[in-house]
Design a protein around this motif. Structure first.
Motif, PDB file in Angstrom:
ATOM      1  N   ASN A  27     -33.061 -30.117 -19.376  1.00 12.66           N
ATOM      2  CA  ASN A  27     -33.533 -30.811 -20.580  1.00 12.66           C
ATOM      3  C   ASN A  27     -33.750 -29.839 -21.736  1.00 12.66           C
ATOM      4  OD1 ASN A  27     -33.488 -33.345 -19.451  1.00 12.66           O
ATOM      5  ND2 ASN A  27     -35.666 -33.406 -18.987  1.00 12.66           N
ATOM      6  N   TYR A  28     -34.359 -28.689 -21.444  1.00 18.63           N
ATOM      7  CA  TYR A  28     -34.584 -27.690 -22.488  1.00 18.63           C
ATOM      8  C   TYR A  28     -33.255 -27.167 -23.030  1.00 18.63           C
ATOM      9  CZ  TYR A  28     -39.649 -27.330 -21.852  1.00 18.63           C
ATOM     10  OH  TYR A  28     -41.001 -27.592 -21.832  1.00 18.63           O
ATOM     11  N   ALA A  29     -32.317 -26.912 -22.132  1.00 16.39           N
ATOM     12  CA  ALA A  29     -31.005 -26.414 -22.562  1.00 16.39           C
ATOM     13  C   ALA A  29     -30.293 -27.450 -23.430  1.00 16.39           C
ATOM     14  CB  ALA A  29     -30.152 -26.066 -21.343  1.00 16.39           C
ATOM     15  N   PHE A  30     -30.352 -28.705 -23.023  1.00 15.32           N
ATOM     16  CA  PHE A  30     -29.718 -29.775 -23.799  1.00 15.32           C
ATOM     17  C   PHE A  30     -30.314 -29.840 -25.200  1.00 15.32           C
ATOM     18  CE2 PHE A  30     -30.001 -34.136 -25.373  1.00 15.32           C
ATOM     19  CZ  PHE A  30     -28.667 -34.506 -25.388  1.00 15.32           C
ATOM     20  N   THR A  31     -31.635 -29.817 -25.296  1.00 18.04           N
ATOM     21  CA  THR A  31     -32.277 -29.874 -26.608  1.00 18.04           C
ATOM     22  C   THR A  31     -31.905 -28.670 -27.459  1.00 18.04           C
ATOM     23  OG1 THR A  31     -34.146 -31.106 -25.669  1.00 18.04           O
ATOM     24  CG2 THR A  31     -34.502 -30.005 -27.782  1.00 18.04           C
ATOM     25  N   THR A  32     -31.824 -27.504 -26.838  1.00 23.40           N
ATOM     26  CA  THR A  32     -31.453 -26.287 -27.567  1.00 23.40           C
ATOM     27  C   THR A  32     -30.064 -26.416 -28.173  1.00 23.40           C
ATOM     28  OG1 THR A  32     -32.829 -24.918 -26.115  1.00 23.40           O
ATOM     29  CG2 THR A  32     -31.091 -23.804 -27.349  1.00 23.40           C
ATOM     30  N   PHE A  33     -29.109 -26.923 -27.404  1.00 18.82           N
ATOM     31  CA  PHE A  33     -27.744 -27.071 -27.914  1.00 18.82           C
ATOM     32  C   PHE A  33     -27.654 -28.185 -28.958  1.00 18.82           C
ATOM     33  CE2 PHE A  33     -26.436 -24.434 -24.354  1.00 18.82           C
ATOM     34  CZ  PHE A  33     -25.383 -23.729 -24.914  1.00 18.82           C
ATOM     35  N   LYS A  34     -28.431 -29.241 -28.779  1.00 21.78           N
ATOM     36  CA  LYS A  34     -28.405 -30.321 -29.759  1.00 21.78           C
ATOM     37  C   LYS A  34     -28.919 -29.828 -31.110  1.00 21.78           C
ATOM     38  CE  LYS A  34     -29.276 -35.284 -29.982  1.00 21.78           C
ATOM     39  NZ  LYS A  34     -29.824 -36.450 -29.254  1.00 21.78           N
ATOM     40  N   VAL A  35     -29.963 -29.021 -31.098  1.00 19.84           N
ATOM     41  CA  VAL A  35     -30.494 -28.434 -32.334  1.00 19.84           C
ATOM     42  C   VAL A  35     -29.458 -27.503 -32.957  1.00 19.84           C
ATOM     43  CG1 VAL A  35     -32.250 -26.867 -33.249  1.00 19.84           C
ATOM     44  CG2 VAL A  35     -32.900 -28.662 -31.640  1.00 19.84           C
ATOM     45  N   PHE A  36     -28.796 -26.708 -32.119  1.00 16.84           N
ATOM     46  CA  PHE A  36     -27.774 -25.787 -32.625  1.00 16.84           C
ATOM     47  C   PHE A  36     -26.628 -26.534 -33.312  1.00 16.84           C
ATOM     48  CE2 PHE A  36     -23.516 -24.147 -31.354  1.00 16.84           C
ATOM     49  CZ  PHE A  36     -23.414 -23.148 -32.318  1.00 16.84           C
TER      50      PHE A  36
END
Length: 369
Positions: free
Chosen positions: A148-157
């Motif tokens: 979940n954290y990785a997904f949010t990080t990439f979505k922000v990027f």
């Protein structure tokens, strides 16, 4: 082929028996006429990929009108971001991380670097799709929380990349986090608190000092781990806005147990819990926590569970909830709306009383046979 397009030259152009032939105007770059077996059409070439746009047919559209429309169209394209330019993913990622270094808190940046550098993607950023990102995340970690954290990080990027016009669309824009999250409700019991504090207060290492202070003050992990000597004054911890999650300055009083931890901490120039060689904040959380759980025999808990335990114990001791929220540096809560605007009482005396009550309770708890 190029020639000077005039009404006469266009009339003389023959129609090929098969296929198409394009004649480019020598006076207007990118403008020409395409001849096929049955018709002649004005065209304009634009963009890095040399795309073609048909303007109209000859002789329905006059040469002068076609040339004017071509110039207007090419001028409009010059003011539009060129989405045909391919940007390499690694180049865009490097630009993003450079931008992050200048505006994010160190703890947030640390998480971004973990996933963006650890999860490998390559090629033109415009060709990276949902599937490739999600598969890369799944290969990197099996933990639902980490995914979940990785997904949010990439979505922000990718949102940043869209705003900077490196890509036209975020491939993750219509997706939700891959795993449902539930709020943790773990609170340590009095017996567990006794075991934990009896162990950590008896140790001299930095991690045990941090854990003890987290339970005694209810502050966040990063705030305590990065505690500096100049943030301690007259028995209070003082955090500037750049050191808190909500960017609000905060102060919390210490009791006897908290002061004992600070008095026996190894003296470093800057950080209370700095390492011996470089005087840097603590790292190595996972290994230290595994060791603590192994040696105390306590069931699994996270460091943030100590913050919840702190609030729960204060509730049991009768601390008013608005005082507990001041201790925790909560922005929203019982004091809100008009009251939050006009109530500037600092509750310092109430906070000192609450922490003294907590300190006495914990001392009795530890001393119980």
């Amino acid at each position: 082929m190029k020639l000077r397009l005039t009404d006469l030259s266009i009339r003389k152009l023959g129609n090929p028996q098969g296929g198409q032939t394009t004649h480019w105007d020598a006076t207007t770059p990118g403008f020409g006429i395409r001849c096929s077996a049955k018709s002649k059409s004005y065209v304009v070439m634009y963009g890095a990929k040399r795309r073609l746009k048909t303007i109209g047919r000859y002789p329905v559209l006059s040469l002068s009108d076609a040339r004017r429309q071509a110039k207007l169209f090419l001028a409009s394209q010059a003011t539009v971001p060129n989405d045909a330019i391919e940007h390499d993913y690694q180049d865009v990622l490097s630009a993003y991380l450079t931008d992050c270094h200048g505006r994010l808190r160190p703890s947030t940046l640390e998480g971004y670097l973990l996933y963006l550098n650890g999860i490998k993607l390559d090629g033109p950023i415009s060709e990276i799709c949902q599937r490739s990102v999600m598969q890369a995340i799944e290969r990197f970690t099996t933990s639902p929380t980490s995914r979940n954290y990785a997904f949010t990080t990439f979505k922000v990027f990718f949102n940043w990349a869209v705003r900077r016009q490196y890509v036209t669309v975020n491939p993750l824009s219509n997706l939700k986090r891959p795993h449902k999250t539930t709020s943790r409700d773990r609170v340590l019991s009095e017996d567990e608190i006794k075991v934990l504090l009896s162990y950590t207060l008896g140790q001299m290492d930095r991690y045990c000092g941090i854990v003890s202070l987290l339970l005694l003050t209810g502050q966040r992990r990063g705030e305590v781990a990065g505690l500096r000597w100049d943030e301690i004054s007259d028995g209070w911890l003082h955090f500037s806005p750049d050191r808190t999650k909500n960017a609000r300055g905060h102060a919390v009083p210490l009791g006897t147990l908290g002061l004992q931890i600070l008095n026996r901490a190894k003296t470093h120039d800057v950080f209370v819990f700095g390492d011996a060689d470089f005087d840097q904040p603590f790292s190595g959380w996972s290994r230290a926590q595994r060791r603590l759980l192994r040696e105390t025999g306590l069931p699994h808990f996270t460091l943030h569970d100590l913050r919840r335990t702190f609030a729960t114990v204060h509730a049991k001791l009768g601390t008013p909830i608005h005082v507990t929220e001041r201790l925790l540096n909560h922005v929203s809560g019982t004091v809100s709306g008009v009251a939050a605007v006009y109530n500037r009482h600092s509750y310092e005396q109430e906070m000192v009383l609450a922490q003294s009550t907590l300190d006495r309770f914990l001392c009795r708890l530890i001393e119980e046979p």
